[in-house]
Write a protein that holds these residues in place. Structure first.
Motif, mmCIF file in Angstrom:
data_model
loop_
_atom_site.group_PDB
_atom_site.id
_atom_site.type_symbol
_atom_site.label_atom_id
_atom_site.label_comp_id
_atom_site.label_asym_id
_atom_site.label_seq_id
_atom_site.Cartn_x
_atom_site.Cartn_y
_atom_site.Cartn_z
ATOM 1 N N ILE A 53 0.836 -1.203 0.000
ATOM 2 C CA ILE A 53 0.000 0.000 0.000
ATOM 3 C C ILE A 53 0.871 1.254 0.000
ATOM 4 C CG2 ILE A 53 -1.557 1.387 1.452
ATOM 5 C CD1 ILE A 53 -2.994 -1.220 2.156
ATOM 6 N N TRP A 54 1.910 1.264 0.852
ATOM 7 C CA TRP A 54 2.762 2.439 0.882
ATOM 8 C C TRP A 54 3.442 2.664 -0.470
ATOM 9 C CZ3 TRP A 54 7.786 3.312 -0.293
ATOM 10 C CH2 TRP A 54 8.207 4.629 -0.098
ATOM 11 N N ALA A 55 3.973 1.599 -1.087
ATOM 12 C CA ALA A 55 4.662 1.731 -2.374
ATOM 13 C C ALA A 55 3.691 2.227 -3.449
ATOM 14 C CB ALA A 55 5.285 0.400 -2.780
ATOM 15 N N ALA A 56 2.441 1.731 -3.415
ATOM 16 C CA ALA A 56 1.439 2.199 -4.380
ATOM 17 C C ALA A 56 1.146 3.684 -4.177
ATOM 18 C CB ALA A 56 0.154 1.378 -4.235
ATOM 19 N N GLN A 57 1.082 4.118 -2.924
ATOM 20 C CA GLN A 57 0.863 5.544 -2.635
ATOM 21 C C GLN A 57 2.029 6.390 -3.149
ATOM 22 O OE1 GLN A 57 0.387 4.962 1.607
ATOM 23 N NE2 GLN A 57 -1.785 5.504 1.522
ATOM 24 N N TYR A 58 3.238 5.877 -2.976
ATOM 25 C CA TYR A 58 4.415 6.623 -3.430
ATOM 26 C C TYR A 58 4.406 6.749 -4.952
ATOM 27 C CZ TYR A 58 9.260 8.125 -3.888
ATOM 28 O OH TYR A 58 10.389 8.832 -4.196
ATOM 29 N N LEU A 59 4.147 5.651 -5.649
ATOM 30 C CA LEU A 59 4.103 5.701 -7.115
ATOM 31 C C LEU A 59 2.977 6.607 -7.600
ATOM 32 C CD1 LEU A 59 4.786 1.955 -8.063
ATOM 33 C CD2 LEU A 59 6.381 3.880 -8.148
ATOM 34 N N ASP A 60 1.844 6.558 -6.907
ATOM 35 C CA ASP A 60 0.719 7.409 -7.293
ATOM 36 C C ASP A 60 1.102 8.887 -7.186
ATOM 37 O OD1 ASP A 60 -2.291 7.505 -7.886
ATOM 38 O OD2 ASP A 60 -2.146 8.785 -6.121
ATOM 39 N N ALA A 61 1.838 9.242 -6.122
ATOM 40 C CA ALA A 61 2.281 10.624 -5.949
ATOM 41 C C ALA A 61 3.244 11.047 -7.053
ATOM 42 C CB ALA A 61 2.951 10.790 -4.585
ATOM 43 N N GLU A 62 3.921 10.077 -7.666
ATOM 44 C CA GLU A 62 4.843 10.365 -8.772
ATOM 45 C C GLU A 62 4.160 10.227 -10.134
ATOM 46 O OE1 GLU A 62 7.780 11.608 -8.379
ATOM 47 O OE2 GLU A 62 7.660 11.476 -6.206
ATOM 48 N N GLY A 63 2.844 10.051 -10.133
ATOM 49 C CA GLY A 63 2.089 9.977 -11.379
ATOM 50 C C GLY A 63 2.042 8.605 -12.015
ATOM 51 N N ILE A 64 2.443 7.561 -11.287
ATOM 52 C CA ILE A 64 2.442 6.197 -11.827
ATOM 53 C C ILE A 64 1.246 5.458 -11.256
ATOM 54 C CG2 ILE A 64 3.702 4.020 -12.009
ATOM 55 C CD1 ILE A 64 6.294 5.620 -11.690
ATOM 56 N N LYS A 65 0.219 5.239 -12.096
ATOM 57 C CA LYS A 65 -1.007 4.573 -11.649
ATOM 58 C C LYS A 65 -0.971 3.072 -11.913
ATOM 59 C CE LYS A 65 -2.681 8.754 -11.013
ATOM 60 N NZ LYS A 65 -2.811 9.339 -9.658
ATOM 61 N N GLU A 66 -0.303 2.699 -12.977
ATOM 62 C CA GLU A 66 -0.181 1.288 -13.323
ATOM 63 C C GLU A 66 1.101 1.076 -14.108
ATOM 64 O OE1 GLU A 66 -3.623 0.416 -15.616
ATOM 65 O OE2 GLU A 66 -3.022 1.647 -17.321
ATOM 66 N N LEU A 67 1.519 -0.192 -14.185
ATOM 67 C CA LEU A 67 2.748 -0.514 -14.888
ATOM 68 C C LEU A 67 2.422 -1.102 -16.252
ATOM 69 C CD1 LEU A 67 4.745 -2.183 -11.967
ATOM 70 C CD2 LEU A 67 4.931 0.173 -12.802
ATOM 71 N N PRO A 68 3.090 -0.673 -17.312
ATOM 72 C CA PRO A 68 2.875 -1.269 -18.631
ATOM 73 C C PRO A 68 3.189 -2.762 -18.619
ATOM 74 C CG PRO A 68 4.180 0.755 -18.777
ATOM 75 C CD PRO A 68 4.099 0.399 -17.325
ATOM 76 N N SER A 69 2.643 -3.460 -19.546
ATOM 77 C CA SER A 69 2.882 -4.906 -19.652
ATOM 78 C C SER A 69 4.375 -5.184 -19.784
ATOM 79 C CB SER A 69 2.136 -5.467 -20.868
ATOM 80 O OG SER A 69 2.398 -6.841 -21.025
#
Length: 253
Positions: A53-69
């Motif tokens: 959850i924390w890592a997802a929050q950090y990526l979200d703050a950097e504009g990363i919502k999902e990872l490409p295939s």
């Protein structure tokens, strides 16, 4: 039927993202229960799910919502990027990009983190080998014509009534009392330490404490070698009457 723990670990961001907003909406006790139920369902530890959850929050703050295939972004890599970026925030986007494109491994990030930690420690020793914060603050303010050292009275932050309005982990380091009830609060980010999650939390707290200081004190003197970029951005977005109360010092070269 829930996916296997191995599959969740390899596709952690896609799995955990739907849980982030419900988790954030809960109070502390309810969050603990939410994680415990999720842990029981997917056979992963509470700590692992909190890291997701924390890592997802950090990526979200950097504009990363999902990872490409085909793109891998291990949680441990995100944590190490966050710790490096806490000291060198200008590098966070490039580091994440390098990890996503396979140019940086977790082992290489570990070595970068060690080098970053050593470089910051060395820079602090060279810049201010034994100089107490009190002397640095008084010299800086006197050089700007804000005060005369003979007129300044030093006080501990906890000794004043306002301490309860500040986040405690990044509380101001010092208060300087002047004549006519003028007060200056001094903040320094060099005491930061801990896990990647605590670095991010402390950055938010440090910025909030600057806002609290600008509302409660005549001046806020900020020494920011780690979060200088973040503090500068905050100051630029303040209303003019608040902005003029903050003195931000450039990080030492």
């Amino acid at each position: 039927m829930s996916p296997s723990p191995g599959r969740i670990a390899s596709e952690w961001l896609a799995y955990i993202r739907p849980h982030v907003r419900p988790y954030e909406a809960l109070g502390r006790g309810d969050r603990r229960d939410y994680i415990a139920k999720l842990s029981k369902r997917v056979k992963l530890s509470d700590n692992t799910l909190r890291r997701f959850i924390w890592a997802a929050q950090y990526l979200d703050a950097e504009g990363i919502k999902e990872l490409p295939s085909g793109v891998r972004m291990p949680v441990a890599a995100v944590e190490r990027v966050a710790r490096i970026a806490a000291r060198q925030p200008e590098k966070r986007q490039q580091l994440l990009k390098d990890v996503a494109e396979g140019r940086l491994t977790i082992v290489e990030l570990r070595e970068l983190l060690k080098r970053s930690t050593r470089a910051v420690a060395k820079r602090q020793r060279v810049s201010h080998p034994e100089e107490p914060l009190e002397k640095r603050a008084l010299a800086a303010l006197e050089a700007r014509g804000v005060l005369k050292r003979s007129d300044a009275v030093l006080a501990t932050f906890q000794g004043l009534d306002h301490w309860s309005y500040f986040d405690s982990h990044t509380k101001p380091a010092l208060v300087i009392l002047l004549s006519r009830d003028r007060r200056i609060v001094v903040m320094d980010d060099r005491s930061v330490g801990g896990t990647a999650a605590s670095f991010t939390r402390q950055r938010r707290e440090f910025l909030r404490n600057i806002l609290a200081g600008a509302g409660l004190y005549d001046l806020v003197l900020v020494f920011a070698s780690i979060w200088h970029e973040d503090v500068g951005k905050l100051v630029r977005t303040m209303r003019p009457e608040m902005r003029q109360r903050v003195i931000l010092f450039e990080p030492e070269a």
